[in-house]
Design a protein around this motif. Structure first.
Motif: not given
Length: 187
Positions: A8-14, A18-21, A29-37
């Motif tokens: 649900d992190i992506r859904r809530l962020r969008l 809010i961008t991953q950055a 927490i790094s943007q690449s880790t967030i993208a992988k999650i």
């Protein structure tokens, strides 16, 4: 505190726009880790999930802070003139998907017209032709409040409790409109 699943992190962020950055900068927490999650490529630790959800929650409370009416208004004000016949207004509402519109006399706001105003007039026993050809000025409601483009969003939000839309002016000239839908985008 129980958290939704990591998916649900992506859904809530969008939903918060809010961008991953941005989330990475606030959470540490790094943007690449967030993208992988978000893609399901890694299974994050409980600690990372807690940190991301707590950060998103704190960012939710910051939404709207520092924003002004100019930042959230729709710059294209679709309006009608007080002399326009109701059938013109009805057609505009139907084709553009609006349920209410500001009414102007030249460039000065003088009222508002809504679907409810039209239906209420029809319910008074007038014929469809009579209502269709009636000028907006005969059935329009009060004008939407006008605020300066520098008005804080928090003030606009309070005003929205008692009106359906707010016109935004820059040096007395109407430059935009804020509807409840525009305000909901901030949530």
């Amino acid at each position: 505190m129980k958290f939704p699943p990591a998916s649900d992190i992506r859904r809530l962020r969008l939903s918060m726009d809010i961008t991953q950055a941005q989330l990475a900068a606030k959470s540490g927490i790094s943007q690449s880790t967030i993208a992988k999650i978000e893609r399901g490529k890694i299974s994050p630790s409980y600690e990372i999930v807690v940190t991301l959800f707590e950060t998103l929650d704190s960012m939710k409370h910051d939404i709207g802070k520092g924003l002004t009416a100019a930042d959230v208004c729709s710059n294209k004000v679709v309006s009608v003139q007080s002399s326009d016949p109701i059938h013109v207004v009805s057609n505009l509402m139907r084709t553009r998907g609006y349920s209410q519109l500001p009414v102007f006399s030249e460039s000065t706001p003088v009222g508002s017209i809504s679907e409810r105003d039209i239906f209420d007039t029809l319910s008074k026993g007038l014929s469809m032709d009579e209502v269709n050809n009636m000028p907006v000025s005969k059935i329009m409601g009060e004008t939407f409040p006008v605020v300066a483009d520098t008005t804080p969003v928090a003030t606009v939000a309070i005003m929205m409790n008692s009106c359906n839309a707010i016109l935004v002016a820059d040096k007395g000239k109407i430059k935009g409109i804020i509807s409840k839908a525009d305000m909901l985008k901030l949530i």
